[in-house]
Design a protein around this motif. Sequence first.
Motif, PDB file in Angstrom:
ATOM      1  N   ARG A 196     -10.616   1.661   3.625  1.00  0.00           N
ATOM      2  CA  ARG A 196      -9.299   1.376   3.034  1.00  0.00           C
ATOM      3  C   ARG A 196      -8.736   2.614   2.329  1.00  0.00           C
ATOM      4  O   ARG A 196      -7.541   2.854   2.306  1.00  0.00           O
ATOM      5  CB  ARG A 196      -9.420   0.206   2.049  1.00  0.00           C
ATOM      6  CG  ARG A 196      -8.208  -0.043   1.164  1.00  0.00           C
ATOM      7  CD  ARG A 196      -6.977  -0.395   1.980  1.00  0.00           C
ATOM      8  NE  ARG A 196      -5.779  -0.507   1.136  1.00  0.00           N
ATOM      9  CZ  ARG A 196      -5.003   0.508   0.783  1.00  0.00           C
ATOM     10  NH1 ARG A 196      -5.271   1.731   1.184  1.00  0.00           N
ATOM     11  NH2 ARG A 196      -3.938   0.306   0.005  1.00  0.00           N
ATOM     12  N   ILE A 219      -7.073  -9.645  -1.690  1.00  0.00           N
ATOM     13  CA  ILE A 219      -6.444  -8.494  -1.031  1.00  0.00           C
ATOM     14  C   ILE A 219      -5.023  -8.307  -1.575  1.00  0.00           C
ATOM     15  O   ILE A 219      -4.598  -7.191  -1.892  1.00  0.00           O
ATOM     16  CB  ILE A 219      -6.428  -8.683   0.492  1.00  0.00           C
ATOM     17  CG1 ILE A 219      -7.843  -8.478   1.030  1.00  0.00           C
ATOM     18  CG2 ILE A 219      -5.480  -7.690   1.150  1.00  0.00           C
ATOM     19  CD1 ILE A 219      -7.944  -8.620   2.517  1.00  0.00           C
ATOM     20  N   GLU A 270      -3.838  -5.003  -3.526  1.00  0.00           N
ATOM     21  CA  GLU A 270      -2.731  -4.179  -3.039  1.00  0.00           C
ATOM     22  C   GLU A 270      -1.615  -4.024  -4.071  1.00  0.00           C
ATOM     23  O   GLU A 270      -0.823  -3.101  -3.979  1.00  0.00           O
ATOM     24  CB  GLU A 270      -2.167  -4.778  -1.735  1.00  0.00           C
ATOM     25  CG  GLU A 270      -3.087  -4.600  -0.522  1.00  0.00           C
ATOM     26  CD  GLU A 270      -3.287  -3.126  -0.167  1.00  0.00           C
ATOM     27  OE1 GLU A 270      -2.472  -2.271  -0.567  1.00  0.00           O
ATOM     28  OE2 GLU A 270      -4.279  -2.817   0.529  1.00  0.00           O
ATOM     29  N   GLN A 300      -2.075  -3.371  -7.135  1.00  0.00           N
ATOM     30  CA  GLN A 300      -2.500  -2.510  -8.230  1.00  0.00           C
ATOM     31  C   GLN A 300      -1.745  -1.188  -8.195  1.00  0.00           C
ATOM     32  O   GLN A 300      -1.413  -0.669  -7.131  1.00  0.00           O
ATOM     33  CB  GLN A 300      -4.015  -2.242  -8.158  1.00  0.00           C
ATOM     34  CG  GLN A 300      -4.876  -3.483  -8.208  1.00  0.00           C
ATOM     35  CD  GLN A 300      -4.570  -4.327  -9.411  1.00  0.00           C
ATOM     36  OE1 GLN A 300      -4.459  -3.834 -10.535  1.00  0.00           O
ATOM     37  NE2 GLN A 300      -4.387  -5.634  -9.179  1.00  0.00           N
ATOM     38  N   ARG A 347      -7.721  -0.862  -7.401  1.00  0.00           N
ATOM     39  CA  ARG A 347      -7.691  -1.232  -5.994  1.00  0.00           C
ATOM     40  C   ARG A 347      -9.086  -1.098  -5.365  1.00  0.00           C
ATOM     41  O   ARG A 347      -9.538  -1.960  -4.619  1.00  0.00           O
ATOM     42  CB  ARG A 347      -6.688  -0.346  -5.241  1.00  0.00           C
ATOM     43  CG  ARG A 347      -6.516  -0.786  -3.791  1.00  0.00           C
ATOM     44  CD  ARG A 347      -5.478   0.033  -3.087  1.00  0.00           C
ATOM     45  NE  ARG A 347      -5.870   1.433  -2.999  1.00  0.00           N
ATOM     46  CZ  ARG A 347      -5.111   2.435  -3.425  1.00  0.00           C
ATOM     47  NH1 ARG A 347      -3.928   2.220  -3.975  1.00  0.00           N
ATOM     48  NH2 ARG A 347      -5.540   3.678  -3.319  1.00  0.00           N
ATOM     49  N   TYR A 372     -11.131  -3.967  -3.624  1.00  0.00           N
ATOM     50  CA  TYR A 372     -11.623  -3.953  -2.244  1.00  0.00           C
ATOM     51  C   TYR A 372     -13.151  -4.039  -2.181  1.00  0.00           C
ATOM     52  O   TYR A 372     -13.708  -4.594  -1.235  1.00  0.00           O
ATOM     53  CB  TYR A 372     -11.102  -2.718  -1.492  1.00  0.00           C
ATOM     54  CG  TYR A 372      -9.809  -3.051  -0.763  1.00  0.00           C
ATOM     55  CD1 TYR A 372      -9.840  -3.747   0.436  1.00  0.00           C
ATOM     56  CD2 TYR A 372      -8.575  -2.724  -1.304  1.00  0.00           C
ATOM     57  CE1 TYR A 372      -8.678  -4.098   1.088  1.00  0.00           C
ATOM     58  CE2 TYR A 372      -7.394  -3.067  -0.667  1.00  0.00           C
ATOM     59  CZ  TYR A 372      -7.446  -3.756   0.539  1.00  0.00           C
ATOM     60  OH  TYR A 372      -6.305  -4.118   1.171  1.00  0.00           O
TER      61      TYR A 372
END
Lengths: 474, 626
Positions: A179, A398, A402, A404, A410, A414
Amino acid sequence: MDRRNNIVATLDWITILLWLVIMTFGWMNIYSANIMDADNGILDFSQRFGKQLIWIMASIMLAILLLVLDAKFYIHFSYLLYFALIGILLAVLVFGKEINGARSWFVIGGFQFQPSEFAKPITALALANLMTSHNYNLKKFRHLAKAVAIIMTPPLLILLQPDLGSVLVYFAFILVLFREGFSANTMIMLMALGLLFFATLLMDKAVILLILVIVSLVLYMFVVRSFKKGLVNLVWFAGLFGVLSGLNHLFNAGLSLFLLGVVTLVPLGLTLVVKGFRLREYQQMKILAGLAVAIVFIISVDYAMNNVLKPHQRHRIYVTLGLENDPQGVGYNVNQSKIAIGSGGFSGKGYLKGTQTKLHFVPEQSTDFIFCTVGEEWGFLGTTFVILLFVGLLLRLIFLAERQRTAFSRIVGYGLVSVILVHFMINIGMTIGLLPVIGIPLPFFSYGGSSLWAFTMFLFIFLRLDANRLELLR
Amino acid sequence: MNPYRDRRYVFVAAIILVGLVLIVRLFQIQVLDKSYEQYALSNAQSIRVIYPARGLIHDRHGKIMVYNKAAYDIMVTPRLLEPFDTTELCRILKISREGVKERLATARSYSYLVPSIFMKQVSYENAALLQEKMFQYPGFYVQTRTLREYTRPIAAHALGYVGEVDQAILESDPYYQLGDYIGITGVEKAYEKYLRGKKGKQVFLKDVHNQTIESYQGGRLDIPVKVGANLTITLDANLQEYGEKLMSPYVGSVVAIEPATGEVLALVSAPSFSPELLVGRNLRTEYGKLVKDTLNPLFNRALMAQYPPGSTFKTIMGLIGLQEKVITVNTEHSCSYGFYVGSIHTACHLHDTPLNLIGAIQNSCNTYFIRVFQSILQDVKFNNTADAYDNWRNHLLSMGFNAPLKIELTNELSGNIPKSGYFNRIYGEGHWNYLTIRSLAIGQGELLITPIQMANMTATIANHGYYFTPHLIKEIEGVESIDQRFTEKHYTTIDASSYEPIVDGMELVVNGGAGSTARNAKIQDIIVCGKTGTAENPHGNDHSIFIAFAPKENPRIAIAVYVENQGFGTTYAAPIASLMIEKYLTGEVKRTWYENWVMKLLPPVAPAVRKDTISNVKNEANGPQE
């Protein structure tokens, strides 16, 4: 006063609701799996459901405590926590209590606790701290190596306990790296190598080679955009292979088909390399290189398995990966688990009315195999409900991750998503015979204080960070 | 803002994909596939194990020695329990409330699902009473088992005993389950496979209330029980009983073998114990008592005691001398109260001199056999003493010494015939000769032989040169023949012709005139051939030994008798052997006075014979080694 209100207002209550529902439903199933004739009510703390009730209450307190702490605490103390964790993981190897052949438990005053569970959130914090440090760039090898070192140190120590199931979960952090910009091609290659690793353990090497050759040929045809050229190479390969195996048979040399295949590929590959250089067709060279790497990988995995590892270590790996039955009979477990779930039918036998799980046909029925009770008593409706709960939680996380504003939050988000996903997938996958039996719990759901606390800690650290998203951190 | 923001879709897709795969798979096994419900149903079957009766054990004449009696175990399945009237259960089984609680806790800790023993071996009356009221006690049932019962309290060592399987067996053999019985020693262990039969299984279907409703699939899954095979063993129950009676005042052993077959007729180890002690509930406590007994009744002396053979060994010395052609039947040696070379001296007793081979056996002359040993070890065929010695030793090995004979019973010891290397180590190579080890010539020194080896040697002499491995099995019901190794002749390295003078000598030992060492073993109308012996015992009084076979032609019994700490072979061992032979060959013992004397119950009442006996004892007393 201002601050408290702020938290209550910015906290993500949807996630908290999902968390409470999962925990409650989990407890209901643990209760069902453990009621016996001696039912002294739900507050019987000698029974697992009684104990789990304590863990749930305690984890709610833990959640509140974690929310009260300042979000900056998690950032500033992440390395300190990480080193403390390493120390504890070392200590458990020396002072820990051995249960089921793994030295992974501390026993303090009648309570058992498993430090390796807490390693996951702390590793995520440390990783987030590293990756948000100044000038950090995942594309630089040294920086990547540091991240890998942070991720892999706890599992290496856990491997010594040895608790292979917990170790596999750490591969989830690769998803976090993905990511954050880790090369997609490398990801695909890593996954392909993983697949090849399992294939080497599971299948005949000659068959794998055949599949690799066919895949390479198809790719080759795509790259050179010529069906004919591919066919010519196939004919060459088949012809040469035929001659070689004929000779092998004639002289009774007893060489394996895999070896013959590799030998066949050498002149063919060299010809193609020479041609490739002359014609400057570097695309096809990549395919050849990939094939060569794959073959070397197969040979080294095979060699390591048969020559480097001792028989008991090999057995352990096979058992953990579910490729070989252990004396207690992993095959038996899966079979009984499938029977319990399958017999639930569409709407289940009704709460507390399961026979398979209650009659102890299913082993580890309140920890790793708690999903069986859901399947038997609540049927397809119940299992789908649980899966939707987890899918919902993961998607919600999620979404939170996202939104953040800082990479730190983040990355922690994740990390949480990846770890829960892997646990969810492996745990349910094994109970229905899709994945090998790797003994890891279903998050928030399975019996066990350490696991529940560790996941709660992970979740609420993230929710605390999320509640602070509007304040600019860093 | 973040260059890799789009990668979140990979995550979203992966999560949804995982969820979908799981749901599809669950739909398949929960909704589409109905077979799992069937499996679950079969999990709800109840399986009842039916225990077969263990095979009976008969003696060689078909008399029952071991049979079964029914025993009733109260079993409990914790899962099926419902509240019940504890007081009444306590009353029926005569246990306390705490006892019930404890037993239930034990059962629960073993398994919640699998039945376990609540109470072992309750009486028939109690079991019947409980059976009647069983409907009040769901979760309980009565399991019928069989326990061993003995017609006579004899042959404990040979028969062995039956006990519950231990953890090691449970792990190594899937046939056995917790609480099953298995032969632990003796014939019970050796022929466990045949005696146990095969457990049967009945499969029932249960309804939701766990009531058995019907035989599952019309009994197609049932396994019929197979009753254990009956055994016929080679022991003669009467002879065995008689042997144990005669030996009851003593420590020692008696082994009797049928020479023509190797069948063991009697296997006595004294002191013995009643096999009834080691049955069922009492096993543990009684076993503990036997272990603590200082005379060690559990020790099977017939197979495990090792003694020097004493003068009985002179027969073997004669055989080897003849075989190596270093002596003939007519070789004579003179003896004057012993053997003297320089300062070396081995005493002998008063007898005619010089003697030939037969006379030397009859009179048990020490000097003669030391001379024979000299001839054997100084044989010019061999380079040195050690080679000649090893050749001598090889003859002994061919007679079954220095190794277990491998009767069916475990724990048989091998005895010992030292190698020449042993003496080389002690005295140095080339620094020893027949004089150094002359005590071997008269069966003392380093030689160790077990009673069964000695009986086997006697059978070999009776057979003029071969033996069958001694064994206890005569017939297994439903099995064509016994193990081949028991029907195979083992020839010794000595020619049959060499045995004749030895047998003649042994005949004279019992039936000769003055000088014969065991005239008290004589039986009217039966020619007994025997040889006395005394095993020197550094720890106390010497052991009395006697070997014999009878009749001389077509011998039917070969016997070795050991009586510990009772001095010369003639004193007690010879009369005991004589009585045993009489019992076996004629079926009854007419010389009850003699019997009483042997058992130290009464003074002898037949003066004429008594004088004979006493003169013999005196005769022997002159020489320290007969």
